[in-house]
Motif scaffolding. Structure first.
Motif, PDB file in Angstrom:
ATOM      1  N   ALA A 165       0.828  -1.213   0.000  1.00 33.93           N
ATOM      2  CA  ALA A 165       0.000   0.000   0.000  1.00 33.93           C
ATOM      3  C   ALA A 165       0.857   1.254   0.000  1.00 33.93           C
ATOM      4  CB  ALA A 165      -0.931  -0.011   1.204  1.00 33.93           C
ATOM      5  N   PHE A 166       1.985   1.194   0.669  1.00 31.22           N
ATOM      6  CA  PHE A 166       2.876   2.352   0.745  1.00 31.22           C
ATOM      7  C   PHE A 166       3.719   2.516  -0.520  1.00 31.22           C
ATOM      8  CE2 PHE A 166       1.637   2.638   5.046  1.00 31.22           C
ATOM      9  CZ  PHE A 166       2.090   3.845   5.555  1.00 31.22           C
ATOM     10  N   PRO A 169       0.563   1.799  -4.396  1.00 31.51           N
ATOM     11  CA  PRO A 169      -0.839   1.898  -4.007  1.00 31.51           C
ATOM     12  C   PRO A 169      -1.824   1.530  -5.111  1.00 31.51           C
ATOM     13  CG  PRO A 169       0.189   4.070  -4.136  1.00 31.51           C
ATOM     14  CD  PRO A 169       1.284   3.067  -4.204  1.00 31.51           C
ATOM     15  N   ASP A 170      -1.500   1.816  -6.370  1.00 28.63           N
ATOM     16  CA  ASP A 170      -2.431   1.541  -7.463  1.00 28.63           C
ATOM     17  C   ASP A 170      -2.550   0.065  -7.800  1.00 28.63           C
ATOM     18  OD1 ASP A 170      -3.369   4.142  -8.183  1.00 28.63           O
ATOM     19  OD2 ASP A 170      -1.436   4.566  -9.104  1.00 28.63           O
ATOM     20  N   ARG A 175      -7.289  -3.567   0.028  1.00 31.74           N
ATOM     21  CA  ARG A 175      -6.304  -4.300   0.823  1.00 31.74           C
ATOM     22  C   ARG A 175      -6.864  -4.538   2.210  1.00 31.74           C
ATOM     23  NH1 ARG A 175      -3.024  -0.892  -2.468  1.00 31.74           N
ATOM     24  NH2 ARG A 175      -1.149  -1.926  -3.281  1.00 31.74           N
ATOM     25  N   PRO A 193       3.533   7.731   2.016  1.00 26.37           N
ATOM     26  CA  PRO A 193       3.243   6.734   0.983  1.00 26.37           C
ATOM     27  C   PRO A 193       3.471   7.306  -0.416  1.00 26.37           C
ATOM     28  CG  PRO A 193       1.416   6.975   2.539  1.00 26.37           C
ATOM     29  CD  PRO A 193       2.345   8.109   2.785  1.00 26.37           C
ATOM     30  N   ALA A 196      -0.842   7.970  -5.629  1.00 26.66           N
ATOM     31  CA  ALA A 196      -1.671   7.069  -6.432  1.00 26.66           C
ATOM     32  C   ALA A 196      -2.358   7.852  -7.538  1.00 26.66           C
ATOM     33  CB  ALA A 196      -2.714   6.385  -5.549  1.00 26.66           C
ATOM     34  N   LEU A 201      -9.132   3.863  -3.842  1.00 22.87           N
ATOM     35  CA  LEU A 201      -8.402   2.788  -3.188  1.00 22.87           C
ATOM     36  C   LEU A 201      -8.788   2.675  -1.720  1.00 22.87           C
ATOM     37  CD1 LEU A 201      -4.888   3.485  -4.744  1.00 22.87           C
ATOM     38  CD2 LEU A 201      -6.699   1.982  -5.611  1.00 22.87           C
ATOM     39  N   LEU A 203      -7.968   0.617   2.194  1.00 23.06           N
ATOM     40  CA  LEU A 203      -7.072  -0.160   3.050  1.00 23.06           C
ATOM     41  C   LEU A 203      -7.725  -0.340   4.414  1.00 23.06           C
ATOM     42  CD1 LEU A 203      -4.365  -1.434   3.961  1.00 23.06           C
ATOM     43  CD2 LEU A 203      -3.510   0.901   4.377  1.00 23.06           C
ATOM     44  N   PRO A 233      -3.274   8.054  -0.017  1.00 24.48           N
ATOM     45  CA  PRO A 233      -3.623   7.467  -1.313  1.00 24.48           C
ATOM     46  C   PRO A 233      -4.765   6.461  -1.236  1.00 24.48           C
ATOM     47  CG  PRO A 233      -1.602   6.494  -0.473  1.00 24.48           C
ATOM     48  CD  PRO A 233      -1.954   7.622   0.458  1.00 24.48           C
ATOM     49  N   TRP A 234      -5.204   6.132  -0.026  1.00 23.70           N
ATOM     50  CA  TRP A 234      -6.271   5.165   0.142  1.00 23.70           C
ATOM     51  C   TRP A 234      -7.207   5.631   1.266  1.00 23.70           C
ATOM     52  CZ3 TRP A 234      -2.952   4.808   4.132  1.00 23.70           C
ATOM     53  CH2 TRP A 234      -1.600   4.519   3.868  1.00 23.70           C
TER      54      TRP A 234
END
Length: 271
Positions: A165-166, A169-170, A175, A193, A196, A201, A203, A233-234
């Protein structure tokens, strides 16, 4: 038998799982030049896969497939019954045994770290295996929806979920990091991170209240740090499983994570 591709050697004769309907699907052995080893890849295909030839399915990738694939792939069927969870292709990434000379999870699932130990720290290579070897192979063989990839990992596998994820991310739409271990290398998970290109996204980190106290404390401290920050990013979620233990409650983490990803509410479950 599966079709051979450049990444696969001639298929080995295996005992089929086709007499276990909840696990019916496929198997192939994937030789990775990226990590220099082979993996056993187990596939559970959705109910009705053959009769719905135009349907593409989400794909759930299970780390520690040696133990988690038989449990979670079969359980996915029950979740479609009870929770109306969408059917999915479930992929188990297995080493072929638990012996340390075969099973390299501590090497593959941990980032390089100053406080690491010998035989660990190759997470970056494993992410490249996922990105360049496994995902393209699965998506060339099966009707997989590449926009809805999910990665699930437990304990050290949860560490890998966070690491991916870090760093990439894409790579996965969703996740689920179940009772992840933050040590060694905990400082990495407080770094910025990678950015993305997608804005959808997700997590989820799950933490059982009966897990090891250090892991519970680390998960809550990590979540408290990130939930107060913008521009992640998530979308981030913490699920606390009351009475949940370290490994035995992996199905509860799986269920919670997939219900959250597919936006299923309690009201959608049958009475």
């Amino acid at each position: 038998m599966p079709t051979n591709t450049p990444l696969t050697k001639p298929a080995e004769k295996v005992v089929p799982l086709n007499h276990l309907p909840a696990l019916r699907g496929d198997y192939f052995k994937l030789h990775s030049e990226t990590v220099g080893r082979a993996f056993h890849i187990y596939i559970r295909l959705p109910e009705g896969y053959d009769s719905n030839a135009d349907t593409q399915y989400p794909v759930v990738y299970l780390l520690d497939g040696d133990s988690l694939f038989p449990i979670l792939a079969a359980n996915h069927l029950f979740l479609t019954y009870d929770d109306q969870l969408p059917e999915a292709i479930v992929v188990g990434i297995a080493y072929g045994g638990f012996a340390p000379e075969i099973n390299k999870r501590h090497l593959d699932f941990t980032p390089g770290a100053a406080d690491g130990v010998a035989g660990e720290g190759a997470a970056a290579l494993f992410v490249q295996f996922l990105k360049h070897d496994l995902l393209p192979e699965v998506e060339s063989r099966y009707r997989a929806d590449a926009s809805r990839r999910v990665l699930f990992g437990q304990s050290r596998g949860g560490t890998m979920v966070l690491y991916s994820a870090f760093t990439e991310p894409d790579l996965f739409w969703g996740r689920i990091a179940s009772n992840p271990a933050f040590r060694p290398g905990s400082e990495f998970f407080y770094t910025t991170p990678a950015s993305a290109s997608r804005n959808d996204l997700h997590l989820m980190v799950t933490s059982g209240t009966a897990d090891r106290p250090q892991l519970v404390a680390d998960a809550r401290a990590w979540f408290a740090h990130w939930q107060s920050l913008d521009k992640l990013p998530w979308q981030l979620e913490l699920k606390v499983i009351e009475g949940g233990t370290h490994a035995a409650d992996s199905p509860a983490s799986y269920r919670s994570g997939l219900r959250w990803l597919f936006q299923l509410t309690t009201e959608q479950a049958p009475q």
